[in-house]
Write a protein that holds these residues in place. Structure first.
Motif, PDB file in Angstrom:
ATOM      1  N   ILE A   1      -1.584   6.011   0.587  1.00  0.00           N
ATOM      2  CA  ILE A   1      -2.966   5.829   0.509  1.00  0.00           C
ATOM      3  C   ILE A   1      -3.843   6.785   1.631  1.00  0.00           C
ATOM      4  CG2 ILE A   1      -4.875   4.597   1.547  1.00  0.00           C
ATOM      5  CD1 ILE A   1      -3.640   3.182  -0.870  1.00  0.00           C
TER       6      ILE A   1
ATOM      7  N   GLU B   1     -13.593  -0.852   0.344  1.00  0.00           N
ATOM      8  CA  GLU B   1     -13.509   0.192   0.292  1.00  0.00           C
ATOM      9  C   GLU B   1     -11.892   1.206  -0.944  1.00  0.00           C
ATOM     10  OE1 GLU B   1     -14.855   2.063   2.146  1.00  0.00           O
ATOM     11  OE2 GLU B   1     -15.542   1.220   3.588  1.00  0.00           O
ATOM     12  N   VAL B   2     -12.511   1.880  -1.592  1.00  0.00           N
ATOM     13  CA  VAL B   2     -11.852   1.822  -2.602  1.00  0.00           C
ATOM     14  C   VAL B   2     -11.100   3.662  -2.524  1.00  0.00           C
ATOM     15  CG1 VAL B   2     -11.699   3.487  -4.612  1.00  0.00           C
ATOM     16  CG2 VAL B   2     -12.762   1.314  -4.455  1.00  0.00           C
ATOM     17  N   PRO B   3      -9.906   3.374  -2.175  1.00  0.00           N
ATOM     18  CA  PRO B   3      -8.518   4.836  -1.621  1.00  0.00           C
ATOM     19  C   PRO B   3      -8.490   6.191  -2.788  1.00  0.00           C
ATOM     20  CG  PRO B   3      -7.274   2.765  -2.040  1.00  0.00           C
ATOM     21  CD  PRO B   3      -8.962   2.538  -2.229  1.00  0.00           C
TER      22      PRO B   3
ATOM     23  N   CYS C   1      -9.093  -1.582   2.183  1.00  0.00           N
ATOM     24  CA  CYS C   1      -8.494  -0.966   1.468  1.00  0.00           C
ATOM     25  C   CYS C   1      -7.906  -1.596   0.125  1.00  0.00           C
ATOM     26  CB  CYS C   1      -7.929   0.244   0.982  1.00  0.00           C
ATOM     27  SG  CYS C   1      -8.397   1.715   1.938  1.00  0.00           S
TER      28      CYS C   1
ATOM     29  N   LYS D   1      -8.214   8.294   2.387  1.00  0.00           N
ATOM     30  CA  LYS D   1      -9.412   7.672   2.435  1.00  0.00           C
ATOM     31  C   LYS D   1     -10.214   8.975   2.982  1.00  0.00           C
ATOM     32  CE  LYS D   1     -13.181   5.331   1.505  1.00  0.00           C
ATOM     33  NZ  LYS D   1     -13.506   5.801  -0.257  1.00  0.00           N
TER      34      LYS D   1
ATOM     35  N   MET E   1     -10.464  -3.436  -1.534  1.00  0.00           N
ATOM     36  CA  MET E   1     -11.346  -2.585  -2.786  1.00  0.00           C
ATOM     37  C   MET E   1     -12.454  -2.336  -1.795  1.00  0.00           C
ATOM     38  SD  MET E   1      -9.538  -0.447  -4.384  1.00  0.00           S
ATOM     39  CE  MET E   1      -7.764  -0.478  -4.240  1.00  0.00           C
TER      40      MET E   1
ATOM     41  N   LEU F   1       1.098  -1.275  -0.260  1.00  0.00           N
ATOM     42  CA  LEU F   1       0.416  -0.193  -0.241  1.00  0.00           C
ATOM     43  C   LEU F   1       1.208   1.213  -0.022  1.00  0.00           C
ATOM     44  CD1 LEU F   1      -2.617  -1.009   2.951  1.00  0.00           C
ATOM     45  CD2 LEU F   1      -2.714  -2.036   0.482  1.00  0.00           C
TER      46      LEU F   1
ATOM     47  N   THR G   1     -10.671   0.541   7.424  1.00  0.00           N
ATOM     48  CA  THR G   1     -10.669   0.814   6.580  1.00  0.00           C
ATOM     49  C   THR G   1      -9.058   0.949   5.878  1.00  0.00           C
ATOM     50  OG1 THR G   1     -11.666   2.765   7.584  1.00  0.00           O
ATOM     51  CG2 THR G   1     -10.442   3.611   5.462  1.00  0.00           C
TER      52      THR G   1
END
Length: 263
Positions: free
Chosen positions: A18, A62-64, A57, A20, A60, A15, A53
């Motif tokens: 990131i 949660e989409v960054p 990510c 969000k 996906m 990652l 969260t």
């Protein structure tokens, strides 16, 4: 002829920066995390620090808003601008998710299906594998987590700890490259928590790559190779578990660990 140094292995999960937000609340503020093959990374921090969260990510859920996610060196393709950023290649994300086992706080078992059928569903429907082959593997996974005798039971007939172990077996049955755990014991009573933690420790001892969000600091220290302390959406401190728990540098982390030890 001089020998060249071996190239470092590509991280299984990477990652990079990131970010969000949910509405006006910025939950992640440029977080970068890697996990290599066979490594167990514990994400710790107080409620609201961004741990779950960040974990979501990876696959996906949660989409960054910005930043990149790579699985085994492959960048997940995203398009659009926040708050409408989205996955742009559905075939790619389905393939990548098929190598990511996720275990949630809640067990998310299908109530109308037996435990065995719950465990078999993804390999058959998503991975298009043969039912007979999957059945044998599913039974092996249920035995591994200690509930082989519950294969024909329904979720409502199981304790919370047994349901969570069934959920772990379900995640294992896709033969994942990485296991993701999001507070897997937070919904359990203490006596049921122990049996689930024992199973996760077994998986860590097998050398599985795992990233886990946990509120149990003793467990994080015993099972993790590295620990990452998130505070207000940023990494406040990270390092080996011995460094993070035994040679703490951050005053915020010391305060957090002190509060956790008295909880």
């Amino acid at each position: 002829m001089t020998e060249t140094a071996p190239r470092p292995a590509i991280p299984v999960v990477e990652l990079d920066q990131i970010h969000k937000s949910f509405g006006e609340v910025e939950v992640l503020k440029g977080v970068s995390v890697t996990a290599h093959e066979g490594e167990v990374v514990a994400l710790i921090g107080s409620s609201g620090s961004g741990k779950s969260t960040l974990l979501r990510c990876i696959n996906m859920l949660e989409v960054p808003d910005s930043g990149t996610v790579k699985i085994a060196g492959e960048t997940i393709s995203l398009t659009g601008a926040p708050p409408h950023r989205r996955v742009s290649d559905e075939a790619q994300i389905r393939r990548i998710r098929s190598g990511l086992g996720m275990v949630f706080q809640q067990f998310n078992l299908w109530s109308h299906m037996s435990v065995l059928d719950n465990v078999m569903e993804a390999p058959i429907l998503v991975q298009k594998r043969e039912k007979a082959e999957v059945r044998g593997e599913a039974m092996d996974m249920l035995k591994k987590v200690g509930i082989g005798d519950k294969a024909d039971a329904y979720p409502a007939q199981l304790s919370g700890g047994q349901q969570q172990r069934a959920a772990i077996a379900r995640a294992l049955c896709i033969n994942p490259r990485v296991m993701l755990f999001d507070e897997p014991t937070s919904a359990l009573d203490p006596e049921l928590e122990v049996e689930v933690l024992r199973v996760i420790k077994l998986l860590a001892d097998e050398g599985r790559t795992m990233i886990l969000v946990t509120h149990d600091m003793e467990f994080a220290r015993s099972v993790g190779d590295r620990a990452i302390f998130l505070h207000a959406g940023k990494i406040e401190e990270e390092g080996s578990v011995d460094e993070v728990f035994g040679a703490t540098k951050s005053a915020r982390l010391r305060q957090f660990l002190n509060a956790a030890s008295h909880a």
